[in-house]
Scaffold this active site. Structure first.
Site, PDB file in Angstrom:
ATOM      1  CG  HIS A 109      15.330  49.390  43.677  1.00 56.12           C
ATOM      2  ND1 HIS A 109      15.342  48.789  44.924  1.00 56.12           N
ATOM      3  CD2 HIS A 109      14.090  49.927  43.529  1.00 56.12           C
ATOM      4  CE1 HIS A 109      14.165  48.943  45.497  1.00 56.12           C
ATOM      5  NE2 HIS A 109      13.381  49.626  44.686  1.00 56.12           N
ATOM      6  CB  SER A 110      16.112  52.143  46.528  1.00 55.78           C
ATOM      7  OG  SER A 110      15.754  52.790  47.720  1.00 55.78           O
ATOM      8  CE1 TYR A 111      24.143  53.766  49.096  1.00 58.60           C
ATOM      9  CE2 TYR A 111      24.010  51.433  48.513  1.00 58.60           C
ATOM     10  CZ  TYR A 111      24.768  52.539  48.867  1.00 58.60           C
ATOM     11  OH  TYR A 111      26.130  52.435  49.003  1.00 58.60           O
TER      12      TYR A 111
END
Length: 272
Positions: A109-111
């Site tokens: 998720h994300s980073y």
């Protein structure tokens, strides 16, 4: 050929019920065929952020691991200037190796999308497929800050200098920045978020193979109040037929805001 779908399943029903009948029969006949899930969180978060999704995936019969990356969450006591992107990639690779995991669906998720890109480069033989949830992608040799607008980079560095607690860390953004609007959810997230090590912004990702290392790749785009810094990544994915793309009508922290639909989508991906 690239396929783009809008996923609209509701929260009703157990996650296990959404596994297609053929796949369900296969799993029942051979429990070892069930892929394991390793869910990797994004900046400022921890393994805690996946708890609602993990419960649903386990109810469907899957082993689920939700590692917290070094220096974050319950491992915040390990925060130091030495923590960087390689540290977090090693966290995931070491989990795969120490738990002797195989046939893994690795979700970032994300980073965490950058982290799983590095893990796939180092531990491909343990993986089944990659899922990037509203995630960042980097080319080899680039850091997270490489593709951020210069104004954003300077503001982040200024904030780190002023509030980095002497160890070089970026203070967490408010839950609303991740699309978490419900008051109870926002309070739950706010209590748990911790500063992000600055080394994870500055260290370039080094890949030996093309991104994904030949594994099947799915990108799940969260479409409610999209985050501007993710737009270059999303444009790149949309233009590349090598990706399977899905959309989820929720904010960035889908695992908090919409754990049911997200879990259903993850289960549907392993049946493809």
């Amino acid at each position: 050929m690239q396929r783009r779908q809008v996923f609209t399943a509701g929260l009703a029903g157990a996650a296990a019920a959404l596994v297609p009948p053929v796949r369900a029969a296969e799993i029942a006949a051979d429990p070892a065929s069930r892929p394991a899930f390793v869910l990797v969180h994004g900046a400022w978060h921890g393994g805690w952020s996946w708890s609602r999704v993990a419960a649903r995936l386990r109810a469907a019969g899957h082993a689920v691991h939700t590692p917290t990356l070094t220096g974050l969450g319950e491992r915040r006591h390990l925060l130091s200037p030495q923590v960087n992107l390689d540290t977090h990639i090693a966290d995931v690779v070491n989990l795969l190796e120490c738990e002797e995991l195989q046939n893994v669906v690795l979700v970032g998720h994300s980073y965490g999308g950058i982290v799983i890109s590095g893990a796939a480069d180092r531990a491909r033989d343990r993986l089944r497929q990659l899922v990037f949830l509203d995630a960042l992608l980097l080319d080899s040799g680039k850091s997270l800050f490489s593709d951020f607008p210069e104004a954003v980079v300077q503001q982040r560095l200024k904030t780190i200098r002023e509030t980095g607690a002497g160890v070089g860390a970026a203070p967490a953004l408010p839950p609303s920045a991740f699309g978490v609007k419900d008051a109870a959810d926002a309070a739950w997230v706010q209590r748990r978020m911790t500063p992000q090590p600055v080394g994870t912004y500055l260290q370039p990702l080094q890949l030996r193979a093309p991104l994904g290392n030949g594994l099947p790749k799915t990108y799940i785009e969260c479409t409610t109040e999209p985050i501007a810094t993710l737009e270059p990544t999303k444009a790149r994915v949309r233009a590349d037929a090598g990706w399977r793309t899905r959309t989820l009508a929720t904010g960035h922290d889908a695992m908090v805001i919409a754990p049911g639909p997200l879990s259903d989508m993850l289960l549907s991906e392993i049946a493809v």
